[in-house]
Structure formats: C-alpha cells, structure tokens
Design an enzyme around this catalytic site. Structure first.
Site, PDB file in Angstrom:
ATOM      1  N   HIS A  24     -63.367 -11.508 -11.994  1.00 59.96           N
ATOM      2  CA  HIS A  24     -63.986 -10.292 -11.438  1.00 59.96           C
ATOM      3  C   HIS A  24     -63.347  -9.065 -12.057  1.00 59.96           C
ATOM      4  O   HIS A  24     -62.503  -9.176 -12.961  1.00 59.96           O
ATOM      5  CB  HIS A  24     -63.939 -10.301  -9.902  1.00 59.96           C
ATOM      6  CG  HIS A  24     -62.562 -10.314  -9.306  1.00 59.96           C
ATOM      7  ND1 HIS A  24     -61.687  -9.270  -9.432  1.00 59.96           N
ATOM      8  CD2 HIS A  24     -61.919 -11.253  -8.568  1.00 59.96           C
ATOM      9  CE1 HIS A  24     -60.565  -9.558  -8.797  1.00 59.96           C
ATOM     10  NE2 HIS A  24     -60.672 -10.763  -8.271  1.00 59.96           N
ATOM     11  N   HIS A  27     -59.493  -8.880 -12.700  1.00 61.65           N
ATOM     12  CA  HIS A  27     -58.989  -9.604 -13.868  1.00 61.65           C
ATOM     13  C   HIS A  27     -59.361  -8.845 -15.142  1.00 61.65           C
ATOM     14  O   HIS A  27     -58.578  -8.770 -16.086  1.00 61.65           O
ATOM     15  CB  HIS A  27     -59.598 -11.011 -13.958  1.00 61.65           C
ATOM     16  CG  HIS A  27     -59.424 -11.826 -12.713  1.00 61.65           C
ATOM     17  ND1 HIS A  27     -60.483 -12.228 -11.930  1.00 61.65           N
ATOM     18  CD2 HIS A  27     -58.311 -12.294 -12.100  1.00 61.65           C
ATOM     19  CE1 HIS A  27     -60.027 -12.920 -10.901  1.00 61.65           C
ATOM     20  NE2 HIS A  27     -58.714 -12.973 -10.972  1.00 61.65           N
ATOM     21  N   CYS A 132     -47.500 -20.519   1.941  1.00 62.20           N
ATOM     22  CA  CYS A 132     -48.859 -19.960   1.872  1.00 62.20           C
ATOM     23  C   CYS A 132     -49.579 -20.636   0.706  1.00 62.20           C
ATOM     24  O   CYS A 132     -49.146 -20.514  -0.447  1.00 62.20           O
ATOM     25  CB  CYS A 132     -48.815 -18.450   1.663  1.00 62.20           C
ATOM     26  SG  CYS A 132     -50.446 -17.777   1.291  1.00 62.20           S
ATOM     27  N   CYS A 135     -50.905 -18.185  -2.041  1.00 60.29           N
ATOM     28  CA  CYS A 135     -49.901 -17.692  -2.996  1.00 60.29           C
ATOM     29  C   CYS A 135     -49.191 -18.833  -3.692  1.00 60.29           C
ATOM     30  O   CYS A 135     -48.438 -18.608  -4.639  1.00 60.29           O
ATOM     31  CB  CYS A 135     -48.839 -16.848  -2.308  1.00 60.29           C
ATOM     32  SG  CYS A 135     -49.458 -15.388  -1.518  1.00 60.29           S
ATOM     33  N   CYS A 149     -49.181 -13.969   5.826  1.00 59.57           N
ATOM     34  CA  CYS A 149     -48.992 -13.605   4.421  1.00 59.57           C
ATOM     35  C   CYS A 149     -49.687 -12.255   4.211  1.00 59.57           C
ATOM     36  O   CYS A 149     -50.863 -12.118   4.547  1.00 59.57           O
ATOM     37  CB  CYS A 149     -49.617 -14.668   3.519  1.00 59.57           C
ATOM     38  SG  CYS A 149     -50.036 -14.024   1.889  1.00 59.57           S
ATOM     39  N   HIS A 152     -52.966 -12.724   1.851  1.00 51.99           N
ATOM     40  CA  HIS A 152     -54.097 -13.559   2.268  1.00 51.99           C
ATOM     41  C   HIS A 152     -54.422 -13.425   3.748  1.00 51.99           C
ATOM     42  O   HIS A 152     -55.397 -14.002   4.223  1.00 51.99           O
ATOM     43  CB  HIS A 152     -53.833 -15.024   1.881  1.00 51.99           C
ATOM     44  CG  HIS A 152     -53.776 -15.197   0.392  1.00 51.99           C
ATOM     45  ND1 HIS A 152     -52.619 -15.102  -0.318  1.00 51.99           N
ATOM     46  CD2 HIS A 152     -54.767 -15.406  -0.504  1.00 51.99           C
ATOM     47  CE1 HIS A 152     -52.890 -15.255  -1.603  1.00 51.99           C
ATOM     48  NE2 HIS A 152     -54.185 -15.437  -1.744  1.00 51.99           N
ATOM     49  N   LYS A 301     -58.421  -4.946  -0.907  1.00 49.34           N
ATOM     50  CA  LYS A 301     -58.274  -5.386  -2.292  1.00 49.34           C
ATOM     51  C   LYS A 301     -59.477  -6.231  -2.689  1.00 49.34           C
ATOM     52  O   LYS A 301     -59.920  -7.071  -1.917  1.00 49.34           O
ATOM     53  CB  LYS A 301     -56.998  -6.221  -2.404  1.00 49.34           C
ATOM     54  CG  LYS A 301     -56.785  -6.799  -3.784  1.00 49.34           C
ATOM     55  CD  LYS A 301     -55.680  -7.830  -3.793  1.00 49.34           C
ATOM     56  CE  LYS A 301     -55.645  -8.541  -5.133  1.00 49.34           C
ATOM     57  NZ  LYS A 301     -54.929  -9.792  -5.099  1.00 49.34           N
ATOM     58  N   LYS A 304     -61.477 -12.701  -4.461  1.00 52.40           N
ATOM     59  CA  LYS A 304     -62.441 -13.770  -4.226  1.00 52.40           C
ATOM     60  C   LYS A 304     -62.416 -14.200  -2.762  1.00 52.40           C
ATOM     61  O   LYS A 304     -63.434 -14.401  -2.126  1.00 52.40           O
ATOM     62  CB  LYS A 304     -62.100 -14.917  -5.179  1.00 52.40           C
ATOM     63  CG  LYS A 304     -62.229 -16.302  -4.595  1.00 52.40           C
ATOM     64  CD  LYS A 304     -63.403 -17.022  -5.160  1.00 52.40           C
ATOM     65  CE  LYS A 304     -63.962 -18.187  -4.441  1.00 52.40           C
ATOM     66  NZ  LYS A 304     -63.259 -19.291  -3.985  1.00 52.40           N
TER      67      LYS A 304
HETATM   68  N1  MSP Z   1     -51.969 -17.574 -11.608  1.00 46.79           N
HETATM   69  C1  MSP Z   1     -51.257 -16.469 -11.096  1.00 46.79           C
HETATM   70  C2  MSP Z   1     -50.531 -15.737 -12.193  1.00 46.79           C
HETATM   71  C3  MSP Z   1     -49.558 -16.557 -12.960  1.00 46.79           C
HETATM   72  S1  MSP Z   1     -48.854 -15.669 -14.273  1.00 46.79           S
HETATM   73  C4  MSP Z   1     -47.608 -16.616 -14.834  1.00 46.79           C
HETATM   74  C5  MSP Z   1     -52.240 -15.508 -10.417  1.00 46.79           C
HETATM   75  N2  MSP Z   1     -53.523 -15.614 -10.774  1.00 46.79           N
HETATM   76  S2  MSP Z   1     -54.718 -14.687 -10.224  1.00 46.79           S
HETATM   77  O1  MSP Z   1     -55.934 -15.259 -10.718  1.00 46.79           O
HETATM   78  O2  MSP Z   1     -54.618 -14.534  -8.823  1.00 46.79           O
HETATM   79  O3  MSP Z   1     -54.549 -13.319 -10.931  1.00 46.79           O
HETATM   80  C6  MSP Z   1     -53.797 -12.281 -10.388  1.00 46.79           C
HETATM   81  C7  MSP Z   1     -53.894 -11.097 -11.306  1.00 46.79           C
HETATM   82  O4  MSP Z   1     -55.276 -10.747 -11.522  1.00 46.79           O
HETATM   83  C8  MSP Z   1     -53.279  -9.818 -10.771  1.00 46.79           C
HETATM   84  O5  MSP Z   1     -51.886  -9.769 -10.948  1.00 46.79           O
HETATM   85  C9  MSP Z   1     -54.036  -8.799 -11.587  1.00 46.79           C
HETATM   86  O6  MSP Z   1     -53.572  -8.800 -12.893  1.00 46.79           O
HETATM   87  C10 MSP Z   1     -55.445  -9.343 -11.564  1.00 46.79           C
HETATM   88  N3  MSP Z   1     -56.159  -8.941 -10.351  1.00 46.79           N
HETATM   89  C11 MSP Z   1     -56.784  -9.763  -9.463  1.00 46.79           C
HETATM   90  N4  MSP Z   1     -57.364  -8.988  -8.495  1.00 46.79           N
HETATM   91  C12 MSP Z   1     -57.127  -7.687  -8.736  1.00 46.79           C
HETATM   92  C13 MSP Z   1     -57.508  -6.476  -8.108  1.00 46.79           C
HETATM   93  N5  MSP Z   1     -58.269  -6.422  -7.047  1.00 46.79           N
HETATM   94  N6  MSP Z   1     -57.078  -5.329  -8.677  1.00 46.79           N
HETATM   95  C14 MSP Z   1     -56.305  -5.319  -9.800  1.00 46.79           C
HETATM   96  N7  MSP Z   1     -55.937  -6.439 -10.408  1.00 46.79           N
HETATM   97  C15 MSP Z   1     -56.306  -7.639  -9.898  1.00 46.79           C
HETATM   98  O7  MSP Z   1     -51.793 -14.695  -9.646  1.00 46.79           O
END
Ligand code: MSP
Length: 645
Positions: A24, A27, A132, A135, A149, A152, A301, A304
């Site tokens: 989304h 990312h 959690c 996380c 948490c 979440h 925030k 998903k």
């Molecule tokens: N798999 C772990 C990361 C491991 S790194 C060794 C993870 N994955 S995640 O799919 O949840 O991705 C988290 C990251 O996605 C956040 O740190 C950020 O970079 C990005 N984001 C996900 N949602 C976001 C927002 N709503 N706003 C900004 N960035 C976001 O955590």
C-alpha cells in the site's frame, strides 16, 4: 563551479516487507524515498546500491497462508511478486530484491547464529512473556498501552516455553555509548531521544527461537534442529546477506556506508536488536537509521489490519507516477506523520506542479520561440551584471540548500529549496518583463540575458528534480535540447551555471502538468469578522520593539492538556538542538495534528510562566478574530531559530 568533495559509496535499504498483505501507499513511500536517495547519490557520481525485498517467515505468514489454503512458500511467492513487480511501475530502480526464503539468505543466518552461539552469547532457558503476533515479538509490560500492543491495539498472548536467548542485555551500556557518540546514528533526533529514553530501563535478553512444535515456517537453528529462528533475527540479517556477507566484494564496498530507512513502527527492532546483533557477530555497525513517520488515513495509521489503505497503483494511474512521487516526498515532513487525502494530492499538483513549475516552463519556452525562434540565445555577462539580470546567485543557493537537505533525508526541504527558486524565477519574469524589452531593438541584449538566465535556471531545476521525478526531468531536458547527455544528471554539472549552448534547439510544450479540475468546490466559507474593534495600543519606540526576540520555530509535538479546554502543550524545535515547550490557548482553532510540522513565530524571550501546571517558555504569534486564531507563518520555510525582524 565549486568542486564537490570526494563522496563515498552509498548503500540504501528499505525494510523487507511482510508478505501477509499487498503493498500500500505506506510501503510505496519508504521505497520511493530510498529510490530518491539512491538517485540523488548517483548524481554525485559515486557507486550506489539499493536493496529492498520481502520478509517471508514466521507466525504471521504461516497463518495468512493457512487462511488462503496454500503452503507458506506458495503464498509467499505470490505476494512477494506483487511487491517485486510494483516497484518498476513506480520508477523505482532497486539493484537487488532479497527474499528471506532465498538460500543465500538462509545460509548467512545460520552462519551468524553459529558464530554468536560459539562466542557464548546465545543460551537456552525457559521463558514466559507477552507475545504480539502482529509484531512477531515479545513485549515488556512497560511497552504496552492499556495492556495492549500500541500498534495492533490487541492484547498480547501470554506464552511460556523453553527457547534460545540472545544476551542482548550485555550490550546495553555499549549501545547507549555508541548512540551518544554518534549523533547521526538514529535520525531525526526525536527518535534518537526515544531510543535513549527506552534504554534508561534495563534491557531484557532477546528470545531468538520458536519451537517447531509451534511453528515450522522458519530457518532451522544450526545448533538445535527442534527450533526455527525468530523472524526478526532472521529478517534483519537480510541487509548483510544480500551483499554476500562475509566475503563478497559487494559487502566490502557497500556495507561500511549503509543507510537504513524505516518507519517508526520498527524503531526498536532496528535501533536495539540490530546493532547489538551486529556487535555480537563482529560486524561493523550501520551508519544511520533514518526514521520516518506514518501516513495516516482518517485518524489512524494506514495499515492492512485496519483496512484503511490507499492503493499505490490506482493513485499512480490517476495522477501519473511523477506527480505521485512528488506528492509523497513533498507532503511528508521526513520524521513526522502525514495525513493522506486525494484533495492534498490534487492541491499539490495544481499549485506546485501545474502553476509554479508547469506555467514557468511553458511560458519560458513560448517566449524563446517568440523572440528567438526556438533557439538558446547568447548572453553578454556585462549586460547581465550591469542590469542585474543574473539568477546565478539564487540558483547556487538553491543547489546548496537542496544538497544539504537531501544528504540528511529531508526530502521535503530539498524540494522546498527547488520550489523557492522556481518562484524566484516566476518573479524574475514579472520584474524584467521580457515583453517590454522585446518592443525596443536596443534592449535586445537585455532580453537575451533574461531568457538565457531563465532557460539556464530551468535546466538546473530539471537536474535537481531528477531523483524525485525522473520522467519529468527527462521531458524538461528534451525540451531544453540537452537530454542526450547523461552528464546532465551529475550534480556537479547541474550546479555549473551556463551549460546551455547558444544556438541549440528547444522544443515547444503545451503543459508539463495539466491542472486537475475538481468538480465540487471545497472552498471554505468566507470568514465573517464582525464586531471587531481594532483599537490600537499606545505607541512604543523602536528600542521597545527591538527588545522582543522573535524566532522561527517548527512544531515537533503537540498535545491537549487534560482539563484545560483551550490549551495545547506545544513542543517546538528552535534549531541547533534547542527545544521549547509552549502552552498556547489555540486548541479551539487547531488540533494537535494540524500543528505538527508547522513553522511558527515564537516570542523567544518572554519570561517563562506556569499555566495549568505546565511550564510555558514563550508565546506563538497568531491573528485573532471572533472565529479564533490563525497562527502566523511564512510562505516559504526558513531554518528553525532564524530571527524575525
Ligand atoms: N517485515 C518487517 C520489517 C523487517 S526489516 C528487517 C515489517 N514489515 S512491514 O510490511 O510491516 O513493513 C513495515 C514498513 O512499511 C514500515 O516501517 C514503513 O517503512 C512501511 N509502512 C507500512 N505502513 C506505513 C504507513 N502507514 N506509513 C508509513 N510507512 C509505512 O515491519
């Protein structure tokens, strides 16, 4: 031309994304930011390497696969390719895409685990803790909010089992020292402070295994095949495994210069687990962890699990990839949260791209055709000097401000510097009125000078915009007749003034960014100011006035004060690491979220007072009428702490 200092190679990483959800906008933001940083550093003519990928092991993925009635690997393959295929469509050029299910990665995880185990930093023990699943980590009681948490909003499960533990606590003092001695290790500094404050309490050791009786979807521990590796211990190592740790040339070239980008949700795992793991494994630490805030939708925030996500492809298809990249980089203050809405994309496109940049570009090209037959004229430097027709000084200031900001991941500020120069060029046209100069043949040398400066300014802008809007940058260069030369993307070349060759051909353009028409007008109601008596206060002398120390400051935090209806507690950054807390009576006019990131004017030498038990160290200037307050600000951002006169 100023010689640029010799720069080092640049290695940039994003988090590897979980494959339990489709990509989304959140990312997309992080990955575009990494792409922008990579392209910017490539402009410095240094070797660059950009890594992204997917995180595929653990409970979360196993559960999601089960729900889809697929094997974890089949499921991971499907979602991982959604990420991998998305990036090129957003003009992201990563050098590698790592998956934690790659053999190359699994081998490195096993190797590092064996090293740390042999060193004696991993032990076996029974543990009971709060876990959690969202996380994928155990929480300490003090980290929970109302027993839940904080990310979440779910109560963690109590789990008791025998596991392997990493002696993270043994590295606590060393980590605190390292953070204190390296101001850029975690930035922006509010996150550095957050980590240091977390480290004031004793750290617990880290549980790094899961028994196969509970979870099989993971990397088997090299020293006990009844366990798989905890997903974070596995995932963090992607940053080195992708470079071919320990012997590959890529690892030797790039690892010493690594910059990580993450959002604040995974601050602790990156700022605490990761450096202690590296230290225990004898691997040099990363240079900086660059932490950004969240894209919010509504009040929460974008995520998903909450279902309030914006699809990056739909937005790209509607607004175009460059406008979308521009919006994300310009609208979010790196480090702070931002609110996403389509209105704000449209506003950015119409104001910054269509009006300021687009109009300037088509206007200058149209005049070049009208007065010089679509060719770059010659300009006499004496005429430029005599009649003040040069934009060089402002252009150089723009490049310097831009570079300073881009070097520290402050992309929003880098773009603000470019757009400040764009508005300067728009004013320059109005001041120099080329249409008047064109009426008198004797003024032709001045007309030539004006047009050359404008074309040159646009060439410079096209270069500076390259990392953010590569397509637009190329279009601009094609129309300026310089696109065949890859050197035009080198910062040194961008910065060199007067690169356009007199006589070279330009191309006409209709609109670089067409305006987006919004059907329903969302204009705010006009403010009715009635009954206001503008009674003037008694005269004061200039000396009285100059006693006031007015400064610019940026709001970095704001919160309501319980039981105080009108008051907000506002923390501002005054530059050079100085922060102030102000109690401001503006909560009827501003929510805390609206204030964060705003630049305000502060009366900095007002004697501190306590209001509702809170110390207030200054006052924020605002206009006040019957409807409430409007905080005074500037049309262009200036450095926090700048005196206001
Ligand atoms: N798999 C772990 C990361 C491991 S790194 C060794 C993870 N994955 S995640 O799919 O949840 O991705 C988290 C990251 O996605 C956040 O740190 C950020 O970079 C990005 N984001 C996900 N949602 C976001 C927002 N709503 N706003 C900004 N960035 C976001 O955590």
């Amino acid at each position: 031309m100023t010689a640029l200092t010799k720069e080092k190679p640049f290695y940039i990483t994003t988090p590897i994304y979980y494959v339990n959800a489709k990509p989304h906008l959140g990312h997309a933001y992080t990955t575009i930011a990494a792409d922008v940083a990579r392209r910017y550093h490539a402009m410095k003519n240094v070797p660059t390497y950009f890594l992204t990928g997917t995180d595929e092991h653990g409970d979360k993925i196993a559960e999601a696969a089960k729900n889809e009635q697929m094997s974890p690997k089949e499921y991971a393959d499907r979602i991982s390719s959604l990420f991998k295929d998305l990036w090129p469509q957003l003009d992201i050029r990563n050098d590698d895409f790592i998956r934690t299910t790659d053999e190359r990665h699994k081998n490195v995880v096993a190797q590092v685990l064996s090293n740390i185990y042999e060193k004696g930093d991993i032990y076996y023990s029974e543990y009971e803790g709060l876990y959690c699943v969202g996380c994928e980590r155990f929480y300490q009681e003090r980290e929970l909010v109302d027993g839940k948490c904080p990310d979440h909003l779910k109560e963690p499960q109590r789990i008791k089992e025998s596991n392997y533990f990493f002696k993270m606590s043994a590295y606590q003092d060393w980590l605190i020292d390292h953070i204190n001695q390296h101001p850029d290790f975690i930035r922006p500094k509010q996150y550095r402070n957050e980590v240091l404050s977390f480290l004031k309490e004793p750290l617990e050791d880290l549980c790094i295994s899961r028994p196969k009786t509970r979870l099989t979807w993971g990397i088997t521990l090299p020293f006990d095949d009844k366990f798989v590796t905890y997903v974070w211990f596995d995932a963090l190592l992607n940053y080195v495994s992708a470079l071919g740790f320990p012997d590959d040339e890529k690892f030797r070239t790039f690892w010493p210069h690594v910059q990580h980008i993450i959002a604040k949700d995974i601050l602790k795992t990156h700022a605490i687990y990761w450096p202690t793991m590296l230290k225990a494994a004898g691997i040099p630490l990363f240079q900086s962890l660059n932490v950004h805030g969240f894209w919010n939708m509504g009040d929460s925030k974008m995520s998903k699990s909450l279902g309030n996500v914006a699809n990056p492809l739909t937005l790209k298809d509607t607004y175009g990839v460059d406008a979308y990249r521009f919006f994300l980089m310009r609208d979010m203050v790196f480090g702070l949260d931002s609110n996403f809405s389509e209105e704000s994309i449209i506003q950015r496109i119409n104001t910054d791209l269509a009006n300021d940049l687009g109009n300037l570009f088509s206007r200058v090209l149209a005049m070049s055709f009208k007065y010089f037959d679509g060719r770059v004229p010659e300009s006499d430097p004496h005429v430029e000097e005599e009649f003040d027709l040069s934009l060089e000084k402002e252009a150089m200031d723009a490049v310097d401000d831009y570079s300073e900001s881009m070097d520290t991941f402050a992309f929003h500020k880098g773009l603000a510097a470019v757009f400040k120069f764009i508005s300067r060029m728009n004013k320059f046209i109005d001041e120099k009125a080329p249409w008047d100069l064109a009426k008198d043949p004797a003024l032709k040398p001045r007309l030539q000078a004006v047009m050359v400066n404008l074309l040159e300014g646009l060439r410079l802008v096209s270069g500076l915009l390259y990392p953010i809007m590569p397509g637009t940058s190329k279009t601009m260069q094609t129309h300026l007749g310089v696109d065949a030369d890859p050197d035009y993307y080198l910062l040194e070349h961008v910065r060199a003034w007067k690169q356009l060759v007199p006589g070279s051909e330009l191309k006409k353009i209709k609109a670089l960014f067409p305006r987006i028409e919004v059907k329903e007008s969302k204009q705010p109601e006009p403010v009715q100011v009635t009954g206001l008596k503008p009674e003037l206060k008694p005269e004061i002398t200039f000396d009285d006035f100059s006693k006031l120390d007015l400064r610019t400051a940026t709001v970095i935090h704001a919160e309501a004060i319980p039981k105080a209806e009108k008051l907000l507690k506002v923390t501002v950054d005054m530059g050079e690491g100085r922060e102030r807390t102000i109690v401001a009576g503006i909560s009827k006019s501003y929510s805390p979220e609206e204030l964060i990131g705003k630049q305000v004017i502060l009366v900095a030498n007002l004697k501190p007072v306590k209001l509702m038990g809170q110390l207030s160290e200054g006052m924020i200037l605002a206009a006040s009428d019957k409807k409430g307050f409007v905080v005074a600000s500037f049309d262009t951002k200036v450095k926090a702490g700048t005196p206001v006169k």
